[in-house]
Scaffold this active site. Structure first.
Site, mmCIF file in Angstrom:
data_model
loop_
_atom_site.group_PDB
_atom_site.id
_atom_site.type_symbol
_atom_site.label_atom_id
_atom_site.label_comp_id
_atom_site.label_asym_id
_atom_site.label_seq_id
_atom_site.Cartn_x
_atom_site.Cartn_y
_atom_site.Cartn_z
ATOM 1 N N ARG A 109 0.906 -1.190 0.001
ATOM 2 C CA ARG A 109 -0.117 -0.133 0.126
ATOM 3 C C ARG A 109 0.777 1.200 -0.058
ATOM 4 O O ARG A 109 0.534 2.025 -0.816
ATOM 5 C CB ARG A 109 -0.847 0.084 1.195
ATOM 6 C CG ARG A 109 -1.910 -1.089 1.209
ATOM 7 C CD ARG A 109 -2.705 -1.362 2.525
ATOM 8 N NE ARG A 109 -3.671 0.076 2.628
ATOM 9 C CZ ARG A 109 -4.812 0.139 2.633
ATOM 10 N NH1 ARG A 109 -5.484 -0.883 2.117
ATOM 11 N NH2 ARG A 109 -5.253 0.926 3.187
ATOM 12 N N PHE A 114 -0.704 -0.845 -4.004
ATOM 13 C CA PHE A 114 -1.529 -1.964 -4.003
ATOM 14 C C PHE A 114 -2.696 -1.931 -3.271
ATOM 15 O O PHE A 114 -2.541 -1.701 -1.984
ATOM 16 C CB PHE A 114 -0.709 -3.416 -3.666
ATOM 17 C CG PHE A 114 0.224 -3.821 -4.909
ATOM 18 C CD1 PHE A 114 -0.173 -4.120 -6.110
ATOM 19 C CD2 PHE A 114 1.626 -3.743 -4.746
ATOM 20 C CE1 PHE A 114 0.539 -4.562 -7.171
ATOM 21 C CE2 PHE A 114 2.430 -4.100 -5.821
ATOM 22 C CZ PHE A 114 2.116 -4.586 -7.010
ATOM 23 N N PRO A 115 -3.837 -2.467 -3.738
ATOM 24 C CA PRO A 115 -5.165 -2.327 -2.710
ATOM 25 C C PRO A 115 -5.191 -3.554 -1.698
ATOM 26 O O PRO A 115 -6.148 -4.487 -2.012
ATOM 27 C CB PRO A 115 -6.330 -2.330 -3.857
ATOM 28 C CG PRO A 115 -5.735 -3.270 -5.177
ATOM 29 C CD PRO A 115 -4.150 -2.777 -4.997
ATOM 30 N N LYS A 116 -4.346 -3.588 -1.149
ATOM 31 C CA LYS A 116 -4.247 -4.903 -0.109
ATOM 32 C C LYS A 116 -5.068 -4.837 1.206
ATOM 33 O O LYS A 116 -5.010 -3.648 1.755
ATOM 34 C CB LYS A 116 -2.827 -5.306 0.223
ATOM 35 C CG LYS A 116 -2.077 -5.397 -1.180
ATOM 36 C CD LYS A 116 -0.570 -5.904 -0.568
ATOM 37 C CE LYS A 116 0.262 -6.187 -1.966
ATOM 38 N NZ LYS A 116 1.333 -7.286 -1.912
ATOM 39 N N LYS A 117 -5.776 -5.868 1.509
ATOM 40 C CA LYS A 117 -6.526 -5.996 2.660
ATOM 41 C C LYS A 117 -6.238 -7.276 3.397
ATOM 42 O O LYS A 117 -5.738 -8.207 2.631
ATOM 43 C CB LYS A 117 -8.040 -5.710 2.492
ATOM 44 C CG LYS A 117 -8.564 -4.540 2.116
ATOM 45 C CD LYS A 117 -9.920 -4.400 1.777
ATOM 46 C CE LYS A 117 -10.597 -4.390 2.986
ATOM 47 N NZ LYS A 117 -12.255 -3.979 2.837
#
Length: 248
Positions: A109, A114-117
Site C-alpha cells: 500500500r 496495491f489495494p491490499k487488505k
C-alpha cells in the site's frame, strides 16, 4: 536519532520497521489465474480515469502463493486484475487484493499503492484439483478450481514471461494529517528478472460470493474463458507515477 538515520529507515515504525528496503525477490512464486467475462458496464465502473476498458470485458481472478519472499517471508494473496488501456498501451489494473500477512500489506500500500487488505486466502493441490479459496471475516467469498497440470503450455517460458512483464497499474491514495488526499495517483510497475519454471493450462471454474468488505462478486462471472497455472522466480522493483490526480 539524527535526521539522516531517520531518513534511512525503510518504513515505520522507528522501533522495528514493518518491512525492509527493496527491491524484493520472490522464489517459486505460484499462480492460478482464472480468466472470465463479466458485464462491460461494471468494468467501466471499476476503472479509474484515464484508464479505459478493452473491447472484451475480461477479468483475471488470481491466487498467488509465495513460499520464499525476501523481506516478507511466506504468504498467499488473491484478487482481481482488469485488463485495460492507458493511452495506447494495454495494461493490467489491480482492482482488489487480499492476503494473510502484515509486512507486504504495509509495503504494497505505502510504496506501490496495491489495494491490499487482510484476509485468509489459500492455494493448494487437493487430490487431482488445484484449489484456491478466500475467506474474509469468517466467510468464504471466493473459490476457484482447476484441473491439476492437465496440459503443459507450449512455449510456456515466452508466453508466461510476456504476461508477467505486462505493465501493472495501481490507484495509490494516501491522506495527509488533515484527512484530505495528499497522494492520489496512478502508479505503474513491471516485474523483472523473471524465470518461468513451469506453466500449465486446463479447465477451470470460479465461484464468487457477495460480501460488503471483500466485494469480489461485484464483477460477476458470466463465462469462464480458461485457467492458467504457473511457477516463476521474479523481482518486484519500485514503480513510477504515470498520472497525478492532485494536478487536475
Amino acid at each position: 536519532m539524527n535526521r539522516q538515520q531517520i531518513l534511512d529507515l525503510p518504513s515505520m515504525p522507528l522501533a522495528g520497521p514493518s518491512y525492509p528496503a527493496g527491491p524484493y525477490r520472490f522464489i517459486d512464486r505460484e499462480y492460478m489465474v482464472i480468466s472470465y467475462e463479466t458485464d462491460p458496464e461494471l468494468i467501466r465502473h471499476h476503472l479509474p480515469e484515464p484508464l479505459m476498458p478493452t473491447a472484451q470485458p475480461i477479468v483475471h481472478y488470481e491466487w498467488i502463493k509465495m513460499p520464499d519472499s525476501s523481506g516478507f517471508g511466506t504468504y498467499t494473496e488473491t484478487g482481481i486484475v482488469i485488463p485495460c488501456l492507458f493511452g495506447e498501451e494495454e495494461v493490467s489494473f489491480v482492482s482488489q487484493m487480499y492476503l494473510d500477512i502484515e509486512p507486504p500489506i504495509s509495503a504494497g500500500r505505502e510504496i506501490w499503492g496495491f489495494p491490499k487488505k487482510y484476509a485468509h486466502p489459500k492455494l493448494e493441490v487437493v487430490k487431482d484439483t488445484l484449489t484456491g479459496t478466500l475467506e474474509y471475516a469468517g466467510q468464504q467469498v471466493a473459490m476457484g478450481t482447476m484441473g491439476y497440470k492437465h496440459e503443459s503450455l507450449a512455449g510456456n517460458g515466452v508466453k508466461t514471461t510476456a504476461m508477467l512483464t505486462k505493465t501493472q497499474v495501481n490507484l495509490k491514495i494516501i491522506p495527509g494529517v488533515d484527512g484530505e488526499p495528499e497522494i492520489c495517483q496512478l502508479v505503474a510497475l513491471n516485474l523483472t528478472d523473471i524465470t518461468v519454471k513451469g506453466s500449465w493450462i486446463g479447465p477451470g471454474r470460479l465461484h464468487l460470493i457477495p460480501h460488503v468488505n471483500a466485494p469480489v462478486a461485484d464483477l460477476p462471472v458470466r463465462k469462464v474463458l480458461g485457467a492458467h497455472h504457473f511457477i516463476a522466480d521474479l523481482t518486484l522493483p519500485f514503480g513510477r507515477k504515470i498520472h497525478d490526480y492532485m494536478k487536475g
